[in-house]
Design an enzyme around this catalytic site. Sequence first.
Site, short mmCIF file in Angstrom:
data_model
loop_
_atom_site.label_atom_id
_atom_site.label_comp_id
_atom_site.label_asym_id
_atom_site.label_seq_id
_atom_site.Cartn_x
_atom_site.Cartn_y
_atom_site.Cartn_z
N ASP A 52 1.00 -1.31 -0.38
CA ASP A 52 0.09 0.07 0.31
C ASP A 52 1.08 0.86 -0.35
O ASP A 52 1.50 1.56 0.90
CB ASP A 52 -0.66 -0.36 1.51
N TYR A 57 2.59 9.64 0.08
CA TYR A 57 4.03 8.99 0.32
C TYR A 57 5.64 9.61 -0.31
O TYR A 57 6.53 9.50 0.58
CB TYR A 57 3.78 7.77 0.59
N LYS A 82 -2.61 6.25 -4.37
CA LYS A 82 -4.00 7.41 -3.85
C LYS A 82 -3.42 8.74 -4.45
O LYS A 82 -2.04 8.27 -5.04
CB LYS A 82 -3.94 7.03 -1.87
N HIS A 115 -7.40 9.66 -2.19
CA HIS A 115 -7.38 9.83 -0.26
C HIS A 115 -7.70 10.12 0.25
O HIS A 115 -7.48 9.83 1.45
CB HIS A 115 -5.54 10.59 -0.67
N LEU A 196 -2.28 -0.81 13.99
CA LEU A 196 -2.54 -1.04 15.47
C LEU A 196 -2.22 -0.28 16.15
O LEU A 196 -2.15 0.20 17.24
CB LEU A 196 -0.87 -1.57 15.16
N LYS A 237 2.58 -1.28 8.81
CA LYS A 237 3.70 -0.57 8.45
C LYS A 237 4.63 -1.06 10.11
O LYS A 237 4.28 -1.22 10.81
CB LYS A 237 3.78 0.87 8.43
N SER A 238 5.55 -2.18 8.87
CA SER A 238 6.67 -1.79 9.77
C SER A 238 8.12 -1.87 8.82
O SER A 238 7.79 -2.50 7.44
CB SER A 238 6.42 -3.31 10.38
N ARG A 243 9.02 -8.22 12.93
CA ARG A 243 7.58 -7.64 13.11
C ARG A 243 6.98 -8.03 11.51
O ARG A 243 6.17 -7.93 11.38
CB ARG A 243 7.92 -5.92 13.37
N ASN A 247 3.65 -9.90 11.55
CA ASN A 247 2.46 -8.95 11.07
C ASN A 247 1.70 -10.22 10.01
O ASN A 247 0.21 -9.94 9.90
CB ASN A 247 2.50 -7.95 10.61
P1 A2P Z 1 8.46 -0.22 12.71
O1 A2P Z 1 8.30 -0.24 11.30
O2 A2P Z 1 9.87 0.42 13.59
O3 A2P Z 1 8.12 -1.52 12.73
P2 A2P Z 1 0.30 1.46 12.35
O4 A2P Z 1 0.77 0.85 10.40
O5 A2P Z 1 -1.11 0.41 12.99
O6 A2P Z 1 0.85 2.84 12.24
O7 A2P Z 1 1.67 0.84 12.75
C1 A2P Z 1 2.96 1.61 13.10
C2 A2P Z 1 3.58 1.40 14.00
O8 A2P Z 1 3.48 0.32 14.49
C3 A2P Z 1 5.81 1.53 13.13
O9 A2P Z 1 5.84 2.60 14.29
C4 A2P Z 1 5.85 0.27 13.26
O10 A2P Z 1 7.13 0.37 13.78
C5 A2P Z 1 4.94 -0.25 14.53
N1 A2P Z 1 4.89 -2.11 14.18
C6 A2P Z 1 4.33 -2.70 13.93
N2 A2P Z 1 4.51 -3.56 13.44
C7 A2P Z 1 5.17 -4.09 15.19
C8 A2P Z 1 4.95 -5.15 15.82
N3 A2P Z 1 4.24 -6.60 15.10
N4 A2P Z 1 5.05 -5.49 17.05
C9 A2P Z 1 5.45 -3.63 17.35
N5 A2P Z 1 5.41 -2.55 16.79
C10 A2P Z 1 5.17 -2.77 15.46
#
Ligand code: A2P
Length: 281
Positions: A52, A57, A82, A115, A196, A237-238, A243, A247
């Site tokens: 996505d 972005y 978007k 968007h 998250l 997003k990670s 992670r 996820n």
């Molecule tokens: P990072 O990129 O360092 O993993 P959202 O998509 O809800 O906005 O969440 C994104 C945020 O959550 C990012 O800061 C990401 O950090 C963090 N994040 C993503 N996956 C996990 C996970 N499995 N556990 C904890 N934090 C996570």
Amino acid sequence: MKDGIMTLNIPSVKLANGVEMPAIGLGTWPMDDVEASSAVSTAIGMGYRMVDTAENYRNEVGVGEGIRRSGVPRSEIFVTTKFNREWHSIQGVRAACEASLSRLKVDYVDLLLIHWPNPDQGGYVAAFEGLTRVLDAGLARSIGVSNFKPAHLQKLSDAGFEPHLNQIQLDPYHRRQDVVAIHQAKGIVTAAWSPLGRGNGLLTDPVIGAIAVSHDRTPAQVVLRWHAALGYVSVPKSSDPERQLQNLSIFDFDLSPSELDLLNSFEESNEEILDSDVVGH
Ligand code: A2P
């Protein structure tokens, strides 16, 4: 790429026009091109099949590069992007779409979204008509909106348009029942951004923590499993490979009806929800 990881079974969600999309994908905000290229190719390598991105972005070039670097055929990846408010006209959407295709270096996107509604500008109905044209032209396989509130969806509907999907800020603390009820009535797929919780304390919530411990999972996995159980698409997003894998690995356990009830019983608050009557780009 590790053996076995490719067998991760990601269910799909069907859009009203029959197009299927993976129930979970990689969110890429706020990655820059370099970070996105690396994160996307790593994620695809471990089994992600949906990415996505957005014009806003400023990482579509990196996302496209990541897809190519992964070595997985483009046709196997579901790509969402978007466009911004300056393209809210019938012809504008065509131009926005072509610009995204050229940054991503692809011939089509799988899903193209308005968007933000930007109601002050009054162009989102025309933009949706523009979306129907890029759909007809084969430049997008499906079309939808993001951050649309009930009144915005109603205005589209009054003009005879129903989006395939609405991507909104949604998590167990913000279940957005008013919007989701409309989605369900109209056959619009619900997708969640910041699934998250944007650091709102969800991942340290004791109720979620206890459910996580009982399944030997992390709180993030419980929250993402909740989204999937409700039929929502989510795009966490990670940039961290561990992670990312965590996820994606949420389809080999189930939440019980009573656990789902608990997750559906947090007091609803719209305080932290970005108000798309005011915010937009
Ligand atoms: P990072 O990129 O360092 O993993 P959202 O998509 O809800 O906005 O969440 C994104 C945020 O959550 C990012 O800061 C990401 O950090 C963090 N994040 C993503 N996956 C996990 C996970 N499995 N556990 C904890 N934090 C996570």
